[in-house]
Scaffold this active site. Sequence first.
Site, PDB file in Angstrom:
ATOM      1  N   HIS A  93       6.759  -3.013   3.570  1.00  0.00           N
ATOM      2  CA  HIS A  93       5.528  -2.765   4.992  1.00  0.00           C
ATOM      3  C   HIS A  93       6.592  -4.129   5.407  1.00  0.00           C
ATOM      4  O   HIS A  93       6.055  -4.622   6.005  1.00  0.00           O
ATOM      5  CB  HIS A  93       4.321  -3.314   4.869  1.00  0.00           C
ATOM      6  CG  HIS A  93       2.866  -4.508   5.737  1.00  0.00           C
ATOM      7  ND1 HIS A  93       3.490  -3.571   6.853  1.00  0.00           N
ATOM      8  CD2 HIS A  93       2.206  -4.219   5.733  1.00  0.00           C
ATOM      9  CE1 HIS A  93       2.717  -3.809   7.468  1.00  0.00           C
ATOM     10  NE2 HIS A  93       1.702  -4.604   7.196  1.00  0.00           N
ATOM     11  N   ARG A 131      -5.520  -4.898  10.662  1.00  0.00           N
ATOM     12  CA  ARG A 131      -4.518  -5.972  11.352  1.00  0.00           C
ATOM     13  C   ARG A 131      -3.753  -4.328  12.228  1.00  0.00           C
ATOM     14  O   ARG A 131      -2.954  -4.525  13.300  1.00  0.00           O
ATOM     15  CB  ARG A 131      -4.120  -6.855  10.614  1.00  0.00           C
ATOM     16  CG  ARG A 131      -4.590  -7.996  11.330  1.00  0.00           C
ATOM     17  CD  ARG A 131      -4.358  -9.730   9.973  1.00  0.00           C
ATOM     18  NE  ARG A 131      -4.975  -9.446   9.204  1.00  0.00           N
ATOM     19  CZ  ARG A 131      -5.938  -9.358   8.209  1.00  0.00           C
ATOM     20  NH1 ARG A 131      -7.346 -10.126   9.240  1.00  0.00           N
ATOM     21  NH2 ARG A 131      -6.630  -8.742   7.511  1.00  0.00           N
ATOM     22  N   THR A 132      -2.962  -3.879  10.534  1.00  0.00           N
ATOM     23  CA  THR A 132      -2.397  -3.226  11.587  1.00  0.00           C
ATOM     24  C   THR A 132      -2.082  -2.807  12.429  1.00  0.00           C
ATOM     25  O   THR A 132      -1.498  -1.488  13.056  1.00  0.00           O
ATOM     26  CB  THR A 132      -0.901  -3.087  10.049  1.00  0.00           C
ATOM     27  OG1 THR A 132      -0.987  -3.587   9.221  1.00  0.00           O
ATOM     28  CG2 THR A 132      -0.223  -1.887  10.780  1.00  0.00           C
ATOM     29  N   ARG A 139       1.180   4.880   6.668  1.00  0.00           N
ATOM     30  CA  ARG A 139       0.627   4.112   5.745  1.00  0.00           C
ATOM     31  C   ARG A 139      -0.093   5.109   4.606  1.00  0.00           C
ATOM     32  O   ARG A 139      -0.646   6.500   4.829  1.00  0.00           O
ATOM     33  CB  ARG A 139      -0.961   3.014   6.296  1.00  0.00           C
ATOM     34  CG  ARG A 139      -0.841   2.175   5.164  1.00  0.00           C
ATOM     35  CD  ARG A 139      -1.764   1.235   5.202  1.00  0.00           C
ATOM     36  NE  ARG A 139      -1.116  -0.297   5.757  1.00  0.00           N
ATOM     37  CZ  ARG A 139      -1.597  -1.386   6.059  1.00  0.00           C
ATOM     38  NH1 ARG A 139      -2.527  -1.093   5.473  1.00  0.00           N
ATOM     39  NH2 ARG A 139      -0.373  -2.116   6.057  1.00  0.00           N
ATOM     40  N   LYS A 197      -8.041  20.372   2.366  1.00  0.00           N
ATOM     41  CA  LYS A 197      -7.815  22.230   2.203  1.00  0.00           C
ATOM     42  C   LYS A 197      -6.070  21.796   1.045  1.00  0.00           C
ATOM     43  O   LYS A 197      -6.313  23.668   0.401  1.00  0.00           O
ATOM     44  CB  LYS A 197      -7.800  22.148   3.229  1.00  0.00           C
ATOM     45  CG  LYS A 197      -8.665  22.515   3.703  1.00  0.00           C
ATOM     46  CD  LYS A 197      -7.921  23.456   5.791  1.00  0.00           C
ATOM     47  CE  LYS A 197      -9.526  23.235   6.379  1.00  0.00           C
ATOM     48  NZ  LYS A 197      -9.093  23.330   7.768  1.00  0.00           N
TER      49      LYS A 197
END
Lengths: 341, 155
Positions: free
Chosen positions: A165, A87-88, A137, A116
């Site tokens: 959030h 959703r986000t 996120r 790396k």
Amino acid sequence: MNHVVPAPAQSTVGRKLRTSLNIYDTELIDFLFIMSKKLENVISIRDFDRDGLLSILEMARAAEGTNNSDLLKGHVLGIMFIEPSTRTRLSFGAAMVRLGGEVLDFGDPSRSSLQKGESLADTIKTFSSYCDVMTIRHPLEGVARLAAQIAGIPVINAGDGANQHPTQTFLDLYTIQKTCGGLDNLKVGFIGDLRYSRTVHSLAEALSWFDDELYFISPEVLKAPGYLLEELEEKEVAYDQFNSPEDVLSELDVLYCTRIQEERFADRLEYEQVKSCYRIRKSLLEECGVKQSLKIMHPLPRVDELADDIDNTPYAVYFQQARNGIPIRQALLSMLLQKNI
Amino acid sequence: MDKRKKQVELNVSAIRNGTVIDHVDSKATFQVARIMQVEKEKNKILIGQNLESRQLGSKGIIKIENRRLTADEANKIALIAPEATLNIIEDFAVVEKVKVKLPNQISRVVKCYNPRCVTNNEPVDTYFEITDSKPPILRCGYCERVMKGSDVILK
């Protein structure tokens, strides 16, 4: 000393909003313009006071239904998600595209230089140099704050571990405001995993700016954390705690349900004991004599805590809540990019 | 200087030049000594513990010759011994006396107790807001966790 209030007409966003979004309330435009100038990043709900929260909800109201605008044409949103999301991620992309902007997706982290051994800070610095605003996120807590310090462009936190959030909290507030007619004088119940749920903690903190009563309903092991309750006491917020929804359901204007999050439990046995402790279903609402105006919210995804026989009742607003992610993210992107236009 | 205080001072010999950290909570004396990294110190160091104190009942003193405290050291001491005073000594005389004081923010010297905090996983300096000073309550500037008492781990 007279404070000089910047004229909103000088703001391209203000001017465009005024014409393309049909806002003619000049006081509101002034308010939004001033609040936009203050907004540099969106990292934590703690960074916002009542006016700050309301300004974003007002801007979301203005952005509502804006599906084909060129407001952010020529701007690029960088999406850097180092953790799964549906959703986000999608609603950030949709919000930007519907405002005429473009999206640059960091993609699968396993195919980046992080693999790396590049430091996260170097990766963020590089990625941010390719875009005008970015959202991140990450499973580590505090990454968004770090990104805001080093990126050189506005940063929006799309979830940092179990910490914050904030865009979810804004859309939760917006849903309450829209469906209850305001954010004050409400009795808001939270049920489920109140110990680990960042959405519950952030929403309770945000509601502490408003004149509401909060009710926390959970089994003993999933009670709201002490630090949250201490903060509510410091801000003189009225709250109470219950084990059973039957004790309080009839009082509520809003019931905010959360999933019991299996992934948060270190002890499997403890999870098994509480995983299906509550199930909100239509018959329970009727037995308890809930208010006709009760609104039931859920950040989704749900498992079995919320029966689907509620979906088609007037109580259910959780799908509307998910849709509200678009105007909220459009509002935040517009406000953050105003400086660059 | 009254007789009583003089007696305490005499329990630990005087230094010519340097710093005396006084009014340290007795139990925290050796923690303060560790902050000062006394094991690496080449100059004269005098440590007294369980000394009589009207203010604290029992106190510790640390005297280090030819040494001034850094701001980081003073901040660390303020966290674990908030009653401590720092006396700057020149030619056996106290030329400056200051009480340690916690700043509103503290950087680098404390480790965040949250293993999921970015500061414990990436090369990032910690910083904390001090939300209360007695006893100290710290909020991590990154992960926002609140720490107090035994949660506070010095780096």
